[in-house]
Design a protein around this motif. Structure first.
Motif, PDB file in Angstrom:
ATOM      1  N   MET A 162      38.851  44.540  41.253  1.00 37.57           N
ATOM      2  CA  MET A 162      38.038  44.404  39.915  1.00 37.57           C
ATOM      3  C   MET A 162      36.955  43.203  40.012  1.00 37.57           C
ATOM      4  O   MET A 162      36.027  43.301  39.379  1.00 37.57           O
ATOM      5  CB  MET A 162      39.195  44.317  38.653  1.00 37.57           C
ATOM      6  CG  MET A 162      39.893  45.376  38.322  1.00 37.57           C
ATOM      7  SD  MET A 162      38.707  46.931  37.880  1.00 37.57           S
ATOM      8  CE  MET A 162      38.021  45.883  36.233  1.00 37.57           C
ATOM      9  N   ASP A 180      37.013  49.662  33.616  1.00 35.71           N
ATOM     10  CA  ASP A 180      37.519  48.717  33.062  1.00 35.71           C
ATOM     11  C   ASP A 180      38.681  49.427  32.215  1.00 35.71           C
ATOM     12  O   ASP A 180      39.984  48.701  31.859  1.00 35.71           O
ATOM     13  CB  ASP A 180      36.659  47.686  32.015  1.00 35.71           C
ATOM     14  CG  ASP A 180      37.241  46.536  31.503  1.00 35.71           C
ATOM     15  OD1 ASP A 180      37.861  46.158  32.388  1.00 35.71           O
ATOM     16  OD2 ASP A 180      37.151  46.311  30.231  1.00 35.71           O
ATOM     17  N   TYR A 183      41.356  50.294  34.434  1.00 40.30           N
ATOM     18  CA  TYR A 183      42.194  49.013  34.823  1.00 40.30           C
ATOM     19  C   TYR A 183      43.200  48.683  33.674  1.00 40.30           C
ATOM     20  O   TYR A 183      44.282  48.346  33.909  1.00 40.30           O
ATOM     21  CB  TYR A 183      41.222  47.815  34.972  1.00 40.30           C
ATOM     22  CG  TYR A 183      41.954  46.590  35.220  1.00 40.30           C
ATOM     23  CD1 TYR A 183      42.573  46.321  36.527  1.00 40.30           C
ATOM     24  CD2 TYR A 183      41.841  45.621  34.394  1.00 40.30           C
ATOM     25  CE1 TYR A 183      43.147  45.259  36.956  1.00 40.30           C
ATOM     26  CE2 TYR A 183      42.414  44.472  34.519  1.00 40.30           C
ATOM     27  CZ  TYR A 183      43.138  44.317  35.981  1.00 40.30           C
ATOM     28  OH  TYR A 183      43.701  43.141  36.289  1.00 40.30           O
TER      29      TYR A 183
END
Length: 201
Positions: A162, A180, A183
């Motif tokens: 990331m 994102d 994640y």
């Protein structure tokens, strides 16, 4: 070479002499040579060479920038693929751990027997009164510690990826928003599997 008489002293001297060696009288004035002026060197080849060098430099910069962009793009795509692989791998393990945790919780509360959960939900053939006791036994087990260790290692790998993905090329800006979100979902699933006592089912 012929001999001539000096007009001043009358002595014989060479016709190639500039002045009389006896009296110093100039014999003939130096004649300007009728040589054509030296041809001017053309600046054209220098200008052409300079233009070619500039063109080569511009092409080199363009090719270098293009190769760098292509390399950055390929590296970004590789990182995206690695993130997908790692989050699916870690998410799958976390999901199995969460499902086992929920099953231990459920079987303790509803006193249901199951070969996968009995070693955590019962002691001496009797179910635990508090599901937290069962969950504590589950999370104290060696195999669970191994799973949790693997999940933490997987999280470190995902966090590193990331960081690599944080400054996407313009063409991947929307893609990063999706990454994102993935994640955040991945992290939520890991929290469920790593800290079940803080989560209500």
């Amino acid at each position: 070479m012929a001999l001539v008489s000096c007009p001043e002293c009358g002595k014989e001297i060479s016709d190639a002499a500039q002045s009389c060696p006896h009296c110093g009288h100039p014999i003939q004035e130096p004649q300007p040579q009728n040589t054509p002026p030296a041809p001017r060197k053309s600046k054209r080849p220098i200008i052409i060479a300079a233009c070619v060098l500039v063109l080569v430099a511009v092409i080199g910069v363009f090719v270098g920038v293009h190769q760098k962009q292509a390399s950055d793009r390929a590296a970004y795509i590789a990182s995206l693929n690695e993130l997908r692989t790692q989050t699916i791998r870690g998410g799958s393990i976390a999901e199995k751990m969460s499902n086992l945790t929920k099953l231990v919780w459920n079987n303790t509360i509803y006193e249901e027997r199951d070969s996968a959960t009995d070693k955590y939900t019962r002691i001496g053939g009797v179910f635990h009164d508090d599901f937290n006791t069962s969950l504590s036994l589950l999370y104290a087990a060696d195999n669970t510690a191994t799973v949790i260790s693997g999940l933490r290692a997987n999280r470190e790998v995902v966090d590193g990826i990331m960081v690599d993905l944080q400054n996407p090329p313009a063409e991947f800006a929307v893609c990063y928003e999706t990454v994102d979100s993935l994640y955040n979902a991945y992290c939520g699933l890991l929290v469920l599997s790593l800290f079940p006592m803080n989560v209500s089912f």
